[in-house]
Write a protein that holds these residues in place. Structure first.
Motif, PDB file in Angstrom:
ATOM      1  N   GLY A   9     -99.092 -67.585  95.216  1.00 53.60           N
ATOM      2  CA  GLY A   9     -99.526 -68.085  96.513  1.00 53.60           C
ATOM      3  C   GLY A   9    -100.588 -69.147  96.434  1.00 53.60           C
ATOM      4  O   GLY A   9    -101.195 -69.512  97.440  1.00 53.60           O
ATOM      5  N   HIS A  10    -100.823 -69.695  95.226  1.00 55.09           N
ATOM      6  CA  HIS A  10    -101.815 -70.750  95.047  1.00 55.09           C
ATOM      7  C   HIS A  10    -101.176 -72.130  95.193  1.00 55.09           C
ATOM      8  O   HIS A  10    -100.000 -72.310  94.867  1.00 55.09           O
ATOM      9  N   PRO A  11    -101.942 -73.130  95.628  1.00 53.14           N
ATOM     10  CA  PRO A  11    -101.393 -74.489  95.731  1.00 53.14           C
ATOM     11  C   PRO A  11    -101.294 -75.167  94.371  1.00 53.14           C
ATOM     12  O   PRO A  11    -102.164 -75.004  93.525  1.00 53.14           O
ATOM     13  N   TRP A  12    -100.224 -75.935  94.210  1.00 49.41           N
ATOM     14  CA  TRP A  12    -100.094 -76.878  93.089  1.00 49.41           C
ATOM     15  C   TRP A  12     -99.570 -78.162  93.718  1.00 49.41           C
ATOM     16  O   TRP A  12     -98.454 -78.187  94.232  1.00 49.41           O
ATOM     17  N   ILE A  13    -100.358 -79.208  93.700  1.00 53.58           N
ATOM     18  CA  ILE A  13    -100.000 -80.450  94.373  1.00 53.58           C
ATOM     19  C   ILE A  13     -99.939 -81.604  93.380  1.00 53.58           C
ATOM     20  O   ILE A  13    -100.590 -81.571  92.335  1.00 53.58           O
ATOM     21  N   VAL A  14     -99.146 -82.619  93.715  1.00 51.98           N
ATOM     22  CA  VAL A  14     -99.028 -83.800  92.866  1.00 51.98           C
ATOM     23  C   VAL A  14     -99.263 -85.057  93.692  1.00 51.98           C
ATOM     24  O   VAL A  14     -99.019 -85.079  94.903  1.00 51.98           O
ATOM     25  N   TYR A  15     -99.733 -86.087  93.008  1.00 57.32           N
ATOM     26  CA  TYR A  15     -99.972 -87.399  93.624  1.00 57.32           C
ATOM     27  C   TYR A  15     -98.949 -88.367  93.053  1.00 57.32           C
ATOM     28  O   TYR A  15     -98.915 -88.601  91.843  1.00 57.32           O
ATOM     29  N   GLU A  16     -98.114 -88.927  93.934  1.00 56.95           N
ATOM     30  CA  GLU A  16     -97.067 -89.842  93.503  1.00 56.95           C
ATOM     31  C   GLU A  16     -97.401 -91.282  93.862  1.00 56.95           C
ATOM     32  O   GLU A  16     -97.894 -91.559  94.961  1.00 56.95           O
ATOM     33  N   VAL A  17     -97.123 -92.180  92.932  1.00 61.03           N
ATOM     34  CA  VAL A  17     -97.315 -93.612  93.153  1.00 61.03           C
ATOM     35  C   VAL A  17     -96.009 -94.338  92.813  1.00 61.03           C
ATOM     36  O   VAL A  17     -95.106 -93.773  92.196  1.00 61.03           O
ATOM     37  N   GLN A  18     -95.961 -95.612  93.202  1.00 59.36           N
ATOM     38  CA  GLN A  18     -94.810 -96.422  92.839  1.00 59.36           C
ATOM     39  C   GLN A  18     -94.786 -96.598  91.329  1.00 59.36           C
ATOM     40  O   GLN A  18     -95.810 -96.885  90.706  1.00 59.36           O
ATOM     41  N   ASN A  19     -93.620 -96.417  90.741  1.00 58.61           N
ATOM     42  CA  ASN A  19     -93.460 -96.575  89.295  1.00 58.61           C
ATOM     43  C   ASN A  19     -93.521 -98.054  88.939  1.00 58.61           C
ATOM     44  O   ASN A  19     -92.716 -98.845  89.423  1.00 58.61           O
ATOM     45  N   ASP A  20     -94.495 -98.436  88.093  1.00 61.74           N
ATOM     46  CA  ASP A  20     -94.650 -99.837  87.702  1.00 61.74           C
ATOM     47  C   ASP A  20     -93.410-100.386  86.996  1.00 61.74           C
ATOM     48  O   ASP A  20     -93.174-101.588  86.991  1.00 61.74           O
ATOM     49  N   GLU A  21     -92.632 -99.491  86.400  1.00 59.90           N
ATOM     50  CA  GLU A  21     -91.457 -99.921  85.651  1.00 59.90           C
ATOM     51  C   GLU A  21     -90.192 -99.970  86.503  1.00 59.90           C
ATOM     52  O   GLU A  21     -89.156-100.452  86.054  1.00 59.90           O
ATOM     53  N   SER A  22     -90.287 -99.466  87.724  1.00 58.58           N
ATOM     54  CA  SER A  22     -89.114 -99.474  88.601  1.00 58.58           C
ATOM     55  C   SER A  22     -89.572 -99.473  90.049  1.00 58.58           C
ATOM     56  O   SER A  22     -90.183 -98.515  90.504  1.00 58.58           O
ATOM     57  N   SER A  23     -89.270-100.544  90.768  1.00 57.79           N
ATOM     58  CA  SER A  23     -89.710-100.671  92.158  1.00 57.79           C
ATOM     59  C   SER A  23     -89.009 -99.680  93.077  1.00 57.79           C
ATOM     60  O   SER A  23     -89.405 -99.506  94.223  1.00 57.79           O
ATOM     61  N   GLU A  24     -87.965 -99.037  92.584  1.00 53.74           N
ATOM     62  CA  GLU A  24     -87.193 -98.128  93.419  1.00 53.74           C
ATOM     63  C   GLU A  24     -87.499 -96.658  93.159  1.00 53.74           C
ATOM     64  O   GLU A  24     -86.865 -95.775  93.731  1.00 53.74           O
ATOM     65  N   SER A  25     -88.467 -96.383  92.303  1.00 52.09           N
ATOM     66  CA  SER A  25     -88.775 -94.986  92.006  1.00 52.09           C
ATOM     67  C   SER A  25     -90.279 -94.731  92.027  1.00 52.09           C
ATOM     68  O   SER A  25     -91.082 -95.650  91.952  1.00 52.09           O
ATOM     69  N   LYS A  26     -90.634 -93.456  92.162  1.00 50.88           N
ATOM     70  CA  LYS A  26     -92.023 -93.049  92.147  1.00 50.88           C
ATOM     71  C   LYS A  26     -92.298 -92.240  90.889  1.00 50.88           C
ATOM     72  O   LYS A  26     -91.377 -91.726  90.240  1.00 50.88           O
ATOM     73  N   ILE A  27     -93.580 -92.126  90.558  1.00 48.94           N
ATOM     74  CA  ILE A  27     -93.977 -91.366  89.381  1.00 48.94           C
ATOM     75  C   ILE A  27     -95.231 -90.564  89.712  1.00 48.94           C
ATOM     76  O   ILE A  27     -96.094 -91.014  90.469  1.00 48.94           O
ATOM     77  N   VAL A  28     -95.315 -89.348  89.179  1.00 46.88           N
ATOM     78  CA  VAL A  28     -96.493 -88.514  89.381  1.00 46.88           C
ATOM     79  C   VAL A  28     -97.639 -89.079  88.541  1.00 46.88           C
ATOM     80  O   VAL A  28     -97.515 -89.211  87.319  1.00 46.88           O
ATOM     81  N   ALA A  29     -98.743 -89.426  89.211  1.00 48.02           N
ATOM     82  CA  ALA A  29     -99.904 -89.998  88.524  1.00 48.02           C
ATOM     83  C   ALA A  29    -100.996 -88.964  88.265  1.00 48.02           C
ATOM     84  O   ALA A  29    -101.909 -89.195  87.474  1.00 48.02           O
ATOM     85  N   GLY A  30    -100.920 -87.841  88.948  1.00 48.37           N
ATOM     86  CA  GLY A  30    -101.922 -86.807  88.772  1.00 48.37           C
ATOM     87  C   GLY A  30    -101.519 -85.544  89.506  1.00 48.37           C
ATOM     88  O   GLY A  30    -100.586 -85.551  90.320  1.00 48.37           O
ATOM     89  N   TYR A  31    -102.239 -84.476  89.224  1.00 45.90           N
ATOM     90  CA  TYR A  31    -101.924 -83.202  89.878  1.00 45.90           C
ATOM     91  C   TYR A  31    -103.174 -82.328  89.929  1.00 45.90           C
ATOM     92  O   TYR A  31    -104.142 -82.542  89.185  1.00 45.90           O
ATOM     93  N   ALA A  32    -103.143 -81.341  90.806  1.00 43.72           N
ATOM     94  CA  ALA A  32    -104.244 -80.391  90.924  1.00 43.72           C
ATOM     95  C   ALA A  32    -103.671 -79.038  91.332  1.00 43.72           C
ATOM     96  O   ALA A  32    -102.640 -78.967  92.010  1.00 43.72           O
ATOM     97  N   TYR A  33    -104.350 -78.000  90.924  1.00 47.46           N
ATOM     98  CA  TYR A  33    -103.861 -76.659  91.262  1.00 47.46           C
ATOM     99  C   TYR A  33    -105.008 -75.658  91.225  1.00 47.46           C
ATOM    100  O   TYR A  33    -106.095 -75.944  90.697  1.00 47.46           O
TER     101      TYR A  33
END
Length: 203
Positions: free
Chosen positions: A55-79
């Motif tokens: 029941g604990h949170p695990w969250i991720v931060y997504e940004v635009q992937n520098d290698e692909s303008s059509e995809s995102k990539i997880v840049a960080g996370y916290a839990y």
């Protein structure tokens, strides 16, 4: 922060490989984690699932992937994780945040910590603890920025990279009701989309 950046709940199957890669860097190159061998994708997926099941949170931060303008990539996370297992400790959790070294100094860590703490407060947790391997000035500044206070050090408790390391402990006291209800599992908060919004700086 770009307008396309988002924060969302982690998907164990989708995110485990990327999260393992981010964390593996810290395991292999810094004393920030006392693990010696980086966990595999499978192991990381197991850990994320266990966090969600508690029941604990695990969250991720997504940004635009520098290698692909059509995809995102997880840049960080916290839990959040169990601070101590015995029943009387259940109102406290330990918070962790990791950001890919390529995305440092973009406010990602602060955003993740703000959202994580907001979720924990809404769940009914009363204490959030942060263990910071000494020295780590950036992490100490992060904790101070959110109102954590320094409560002590465990001297020379971890041996890694040929030397002993201590751990500084920080505590955020959010509330101390005389008769607190048990913390709610994250799913009982219902729609949490309002918590996941990123605060954009305006000039």
């Amino acid at each position: 922060m770009a307008s396309s950046d988002i924060v969302r709940l982690a998907d164990p199957a989708q995110d485990a490989e990327r999260i393992a890669a981010i964390y593996g860097f810290f395991v292999e190159t810094t004393p920030s984690s006392f693990e010696i061998d980086p966990p595999s994708k499978t192991e990381m997926e197991t850990r994320i699932n266990a966090c969600i099941e508690r029941g604990h949170p695990w969250i991720v931060y997504e940004v635009q992937n520098d290698e692909s303008s059509e995809s995102k990539i997880v840049a960080g996370y916290a839990y959040a994780s169990v601070h101590r297992a015995r029943a009387a400790y259940q109102w406290g959790v330990e918070a962790s945040v990791y950001v890919d070294s390529s995305y440092h100094k973009r406010g990602i860590g602060k955003t993740l910590y703000r959202i994580l703490i907001s979720l924990l407060r809404a769940q009914g947790y009363h204490n959030v603890f942060g263990g910071v391997v000494d020295p780590n000035p950036a992490s100490e500044r992060l904790h101070k920025a959110f109102g954590f206070r320094y409560v002590g050090i465990w001297n020379k408790v971890g041996f890694k990279f040929g030397k002993w390391h201590g751990v500084n402990w920080w505590q955020l006291e959010m509330d101390h009701a005389e008769n607190p209800d048990k913390p709610k599992p994250l799913k009982e908060l219902g729609d949490i989309s309002s918590f996941l919004k990123i605060r954009r700086e305006t000039s």
